[in-house]
Scaffold this active site. Structure first.
Site, PDB file in Angstrom:
ATOM      1  N   LYS A 133     -22.597  16.326 -13.527  1.00 44.36           N
ATOM      2  CA  LYS A 133     -23.177  17.103 -14.648  1.00 44.36           C
ATOM      3  C   LYS A 133     -24.049  16.192 -15.496  1.00 44.36           C
ATOM      4  O   LYS A 133     -25.149  16.551 -15.907  1.00 44.36           O
ATOM      5  CB  LYS A 133     -22.047  17.671 -15.504  1.00 44.36           C
ATOM      6  CG  LYS A 133     -22.494  18.191 -16.866  1.00 44.36           C
ATOM      7  CD  LYS A 133     -21.368  18.741 -17.705  1.00 44.36           C
ATOM      8  CE  LYS A 133     -20.678  17.720 -18.555  1.00 44.36           C
ATOM      9  NZ  LYS A 133     -21.410  17.302 -19.746  1.00 44.36           N
ATOM     10  N   ASN A 134     -23.550  14.942 -15.744  1.00 40.28           N
ATOM     11  CA  ASN A 134     -24.248  14.050 -16.681  1.00 40.28           C
ATOM     12  C   ASN A 134     -25.373  13.257 -16.039  1.00 40.28           C
ATOM     13  O   ASN A 134     -25.936  12.361 -16.666  1.00 40.28           O
ATOM     14  CB  ASN A 134     -23.228  13.126 -17.355  1.00 40.28           C
ATOM     15  CG  ASN A 134     -22.272  13.929 -18.213  1.00 40.28           C
ATOM     16  OD1 ASN A 134     -22.555  15.092 -18.542  1.00 40.28           O
ATOM     17  ND2 ASN A 134     -21.134  13.362 -18.550  1.00 40.28           N
ATOM     18  N   ARG A 160     -26.717  19.089 -25.756  1.00 42.86           N
ATOM     19  CA  ARG A 160     -27.367  17.951 -26.417  1.00 42.86           C
ATOM     20  C   ARG A 160     -28.608  17.522 -25.642  1.00 42.86           C
ATOM     21  O   ARG A 160     -29.326  16.610 -26.030  1.00 42.86           O
ATOM     22  CB  ARG A 160     -26.374  16.792 -26.496  1.00 42.86           C
ATOM     23  CG  ARG A 160     -25.152  17.167 -27.291  1.00 42.86           C
ATOM     24  CD  ARG A 160     -24.145  16.064 -27.288  1.00 42.86           C
ATOM     25  NE  ARG A 160     -24.726  14.783 -27.587  1.00 42.86           N
ATOM     26  CZ  ARG A 160     -25.149  14.393 -28.787  1.00 42.86           C
ATOM     27  NH1 ARG A 160     -25.083  15.241 -29.787  1.00 42.86           N
ATOM     28  NH2 ARG A 160     -25.656  13.209 -28.991  1.00 42.86           N
ATOM     29  N   CYS A 201     -19.398  18.299 -31.841  1.00 41.74           N
ATOM     30  CA  CYS A 201     -18.358  19.104 -31.201  1.00 41.74           C
ATOM     31  C   CYS A 201     -17.010  18.469 -31.513  1.00 41.74           C
ATOM     32  O   CYS A 201     -16.914  17.595 -32.351  1.00 41.74           O
ATOM     33  CB  CYS A 201     -18.590  19.227 -29.695  1.00 41.74           C
ATOM     34  SG  CYS A 201     -18.441  17.665 -28.863  1.00 41.74           S
ATOM     35  N   ASP A 209     -14.371   9.912 -20.668  1.00 47.92           N
ATOM     36  CA  ASP A 209     -14.147  11.268 -20.154  1.00 47.92           C
ATOM     37  C   ASP A 209     -12.946  11.326 -19.223  1.00 47.92           C
ATOM     38  O   ASP A 209     -12.490  12.404 -18.856  1.00 47.92           O
ATOM     39  CB  ASP A 209     -15.372  11.750 -19.366  1.00 47.92           C
ATOM     40  CG  ASP A 209     -16.584  11.860 -20.257  1.00 47.92           C
ATOM     41  OD1 ASP A 209     -17.675  12.110 -19.734  1.00 47.92           O
ATOM     42  OD2 ASP A 209     -16.444  11.666 -21.464  1.00 47.92           O
ATOM     43  N   VAL A 212     -14.964   4.960 -27.672  1.00 51.89           N
ATOM     44  CA  VAL A 212     -16.319   5.511 -27.535  1.00 51.89           C
ATOM     45  C   VAL A 212     -16.558   6.634 -28.523  1.00 51.89           C
ATOM     46  O   VAL A 212     -17.604   6.698 -29.169  1.00 51.89           O
ATOM     47  CB  VAL A 212     -16.571   5.996 -26.084  1.00 51.89           C
ATOM     48  CG1 VAL A 212     -17.961   6.593 -25.948  1.00 51.89           C
ATOM     49  CG2 VAL A 212     -16.373   4.847 -25.099  1.00 51.89           C
TER      50      VAL A 212
HETATM   51  C1  EPZ Z   1     -22.819  11.068 -22.560  1.00 56.06           C
HETATM   52  O1  EPZ Z   1     -22.831  11.532 -23.902  1.00 56.06           O
HETATM   53  C2  EPZ Z   1     -22.021  12.098 -21.776  1.00 56.06           C
HETATM   54  N1  EPZ Z   1     -22.671  13.397 -21.928  1.00 56.06           N
HETATM   55  C3  EPZ Z   1     -20.591  12.163 -22.308  1.00 56.06           C
HETATM   56  O2  EPZ Z   1     -19.866  13.095 -21.495  1.00 56.06           O
HETATM   57  C4  EPZ Z   1     -19.963  10.789 -22.155  1.00 56.06           C
HETATM   58  O3  EPZ Z   1     -18.642  10.825 -22.668  1.00 56.06           O
HETATM   59  C5  EPZ Z   1     -20.806   9.781 -22.943  1.00 56.06           C
HETATM   60  O4  EPZ Z   1     -22.161   9.799 -22.450  1.00 56.06           O
HETATM   61  C6  EPZ Z   1     -20.271   8.367 -22.833  1.00 56.06           C
HETATM   62  O5  EPZ Z   1     -20.266   7.962 -21.484  1.00 56.06           O
HETATM   63  C7  EPZ Z   1     -23.793  13.657 -21.229  1.00 56.06           C
HETATM   64  O6  EPZ Z   1     -24.291  12.809 -20.500  1.00 56.06           O
HETATM   65  C8  EPZ Z   1     -24.378  15.022 -21.403  1.00 56.06           C
HETATM   66  P1  EPZ Z   1     -23.379   8.246 -26.059  1.00 56.06           P
HETATM   67  P2  EPZ Z   1     -23.820  10.838 -24.981  1.00 56.06           P
HETATM   68  O7  EPZ Z   1     -24.739   8.402 -26.633  1.00 56.06           O
HETATM   69  O8  EPZ Z   1     -25.039  10.350 -24.297  1.00 56.06           O
HETATM   70  C9  EPZ Z   1     -22.681   7.211 -30.617  1.00 56.06           C
HETATM   71  C10 EPZ Z   1     -18.695  15.089 -21.060  1.00 56.06           C
HETATM   72  O9  EPZ Z   1     -17.574  15.550 -21.311  1.00 56.06           O
HETATM   73  N2  EPZ Z   1     -24.113   7.527 -30.834  1.00 56.06           N
HETATM   74  O10 EPZ Z   1     -23.117   7.166 -25.051  1.00 56.06           O
HETATM   75  O11 EPZ Z   1     -23.972  11.766 -26.124  1.00 56.06           O
HETATM   76  C11 EPZ Z   1     -21.877   8.451 -30.297  1.00 56.06           C
HETATM   77  O12 EPZ Z   1     -21.525   9.135 -31.480  1.00 56.06           O
HETATM   78  C12 EPZ Z   1     -19.446  14.315 -22.133  1.00 56.06           C
HETATM   79  O13 EPZ Z   1     -19.293  15.205 -19.962  1.00 56.06           O
HETATM   80  C13 EPZ Z   1     -24.668   7.311 -32.106  1.00 56.06           C
HETATM   81  O14 EPZ Z   1     -23.977   6.859 -33.018  1.00 56.06           O
HETATM   82  O15 EPZ Z   1     -22.903   9.608 -25.423  1.00 56.06           O
HETATM   83  C14 EPZ Z   1     -20.673   7.894 -29.587  1.00 56.06           C
HETATM   84  O16 EPZ Z   1     -19.744   7.404 -30.531  1.00 56.06           O
HETATM   85  C15 EPZ Z   1     -18.603  14.084 -23.368  1.00 56.06           C
HETATM   86  N3  EPZ Z   1     -25.974   7.614 -32.313  1.00 56.06           N
HETATM   87  C16 EPZ Z   1     -21.259   6.704 -28.813  1.00 56.06           C
HETATM   88  O17 EPZ Z   1     -22.516   6.402 -29.429  1.00 56.06           O
HETATM   89  C17 EPZ Z   1     -26.769   8.105 -31.308  1.00 56.06           C
HETATM   90  O18 EPZ Z   1     -27.969   8.364 -31.552  1.00 56.06           O
HETATM   91  C18 EPZ Z   1     -21.483   6.999 -27.349  1.00 56.06           C
HETATM   92  O19 EPZ Z   1     -22.340   8.122 -27.269  1.00 56.06           O
HETATM   93  C19 EPZ Z   1     -26.202   8.325 -30.038  1.00 56.06           C
HETATM   94  C20 EPZ Z   1     -24.873   8.013 -29.823  1.00 56.06           C
END
Ligand code: EPZ
Length: 437
Positions: free
Chosen positions: A22-23, A95, A119, A309, A331
């Site tokens: 999915k990701n 997102r 969420c 995840d 995370v």
């Molecule tokens: C991706 O989310 C995945 N989603 C998530 O899977 C996955 O858990 C995550 O990566 C970590 O591997 C998709 O790919 C659609 P991040 P993403 O940016 O890209 C902070 C699932 O269930 N952050 O790596 O949104 C954020 O708040 C989902 O399939 C900022 O602060 O994750 C988090 O604490 C859940 N500012 C951390 O970084 C930003 O601009 C990691 O988020 C962006 C992120």
């Protein structure tokens, strides 16, 4: 609100087959916008997250065909602007719209994104995304219900550094830098397998991208990119979910399409808990070999650490382990909401603000309950459950399947956001349930 009625206590036994992650597939679909010829993506699952991105791409003039076998063709020849109100209506809680920015700025010189939903697992800010887009020369204007971007002077390569190896922000840089003028250097990049698969896709399109040993990604902007043909990486989150389900229900599940290299960290933990697995050429067999399950200490992290995840479904199996397990979620700040329902079913899970069991993380000494202690084994009893989010929802399903008695699980459509043919797979594994729309 769709609901299933589950009678637990039966081991899940049988085979499920995975499609693409999915990701990854949702980002690969956006990448097709960058090509001046059509693309073909294989192993695309029929899940609602893919539906949402398909609609958003069609809003922008992309012609999409998604076969029953999972082959998706995307023709971006006539990309056009879309109205914000339509984007907003279709985006839902996805997102992915934020990743349209770079490609649309290159193609159209402007992009609109609706305010993205947070969420249950955290606020999900996009500050890193906006920062890197500004570095490329985008002009960002906050509107009442979203954000408008433009690139009057085009997009130029930039030297950017992420304060945290964000998957989404790394994808933002990749999708923007490949057609930007000049060199881009990204420090502190995420290097998850899904990121590497997206880089492979961009390289097929004509991009020049390198990933150095110090997690620095360098991109040399090119004039144009053509379409790609690619078979998506398998969904390692779904693979780990079914593995945890096999452990929690004392079952035996063959997950077709799962591959060992991307699952190494999970496999080590699965074995330490007391699970057994067999690596085959076409997938991995996950099973409960009998005997007691052992408690473990897990700290989630970016790749190659234990994936955030993966922890929710595994926590259900840990309620059956003899002793105290610890999960330190580093995370996301709020990813233990799903444990309330498990405690209502008889689990003994305490959540804490401290960084337990590992190194101090970003959430330490702030008001985030991001560590969990699971005491087991505890008998799980049936309950009425409302699914809170995708991965938490899967763990609730697993708990209902492991519990004694009949549970009613509502809001299950959230699970089909990320798990293709979820109910057919449960039936194939011998689960005892009925479904009502
Ligand atoms: C991706 O989310 C995945 N989603 C998530 O899977 C996955 O858990 C995550 O990566 C970590 O591997 C998709 O790919 C659609 P991040 P993403 O940016 O890209 C902070 C699932 O269930 N952050 O790596 O949104 C954020 O708040 C989902 O399939 C900022 O602060 O994750 C988090 O604490 C859940 N500012 C951390 O970084 C930003 O601009 C990691 O988020 C962006 C992120």
């Amino acid at each position: 609100m769709s609901q299933i009625t589950v009678t637990g206590g039966k081991p899940l036994v049988g085979r499920v087959d995975l499609k693409g992650a999915k990701n990854l597939v949702t980002k690969a679909m956006v990448a097709a916008l960058l090509g001046n010829t059509p693309s073909v993506l294989k192993d695309v699952p029929k899940i609602s997250d893919v539906e949402v991105v398909s609609r958003l791409l069609e809003l922008h003039g992309v012609i999409i065909n998604h076969s029953d076998e999972g082959v998706m063709s995307l023709d971006p020849s006539n990309v056009e602007s879309a109205r914000m109100v339509d984007i907003d209506a279709h985006a839902g809680s996805s997102r992915i719209p934020i990743l349209f920015c770079g490609p649309l700025l290159h193609r159209l010189g402007e992009a609109f994104i609706p305010d993205l939903g947070g969420c249950h697992i955290g606020d999900r800010p996009i500050d890193f995304h906006l920062e890197v887009l500004r570095n490329f020369g985008a002009v960002i204007e906050k509107l009442p219900n979203g954000t408008r971007m433009s690139a009057p002077d085009g997009l130029k390569g930039a030297k950017v550094s992420l304060p945290y190896p964000s998957v989404g922000a790394t994808e933002q840089v990749l999708l923007t830098s490949v057609l930007a003028e000049g060199i881009t250097e990204l420090s502190g990049a995420a290097i998850e397998p899904e990121i590497m698969d997206l880089i492979a896709i961009l390289q097929k399109m004509g991009a020049v991208i390198s990933v150095d040993t110090d997690r620095v990604i360098r991109v040399e902007g090119v004039e144009k990119l053509h379409g790609y043909t690619h078979r998506a990486l398998f969904d390692r989150n779904e693979a780990a979910s079914w593995a945890a389900a096999a452990l929690a229900t004392q079952g035996d599940i063959f997950v077709g399409g799962a591959r060992q290299p991307e699952m190494m960290t999970f496999l080590n933990v699965f074995r330490k808990v007391g699970g057994a697995f067999e690596i085959e050429d076409d997938g991995i067999r996950f099973y409960h070999p009998g005997g007691e399950l052992n408690p473990v200490v897990i700290e989630t992290d970016v790749h190659p650490g234990f994936m955030t995840d993966w922890q929710q479904p595994l926590v259900v199996a840990l309620t059956q382990a003899k002793g105290l397990s610890i999960v330190h979620e580093t995370v996301y700040e709020n990813r233990f909401g799903f444990t309330d329902a498990l405690n209502d079913m008889g689990a003994q899970i305490q959540i804490y603000r401290e960084c337990l069991g590992g190194n101090p993380c970003r959430f330490g000494q702030r008001n985030f309950y991001h560590s969990a202690v699971i005491s087991g084994p505890t008998a799980l009893k049936a309950a009425d459950i409302r699914v809170p989010d995708l991965r938490g929802g899967f763990s609730h399903m697993v708990a209902a399947l492991a519990a004694e008695g009949t549970s009613h699980v509502s809001n299950v459509q959230l699970i089909s956001r990320g798990y293709e043919n979820f109910l057919d797979k449960l039936a194939a594994l011998g689960a005892d349930f009925s479904y009502t729309e």
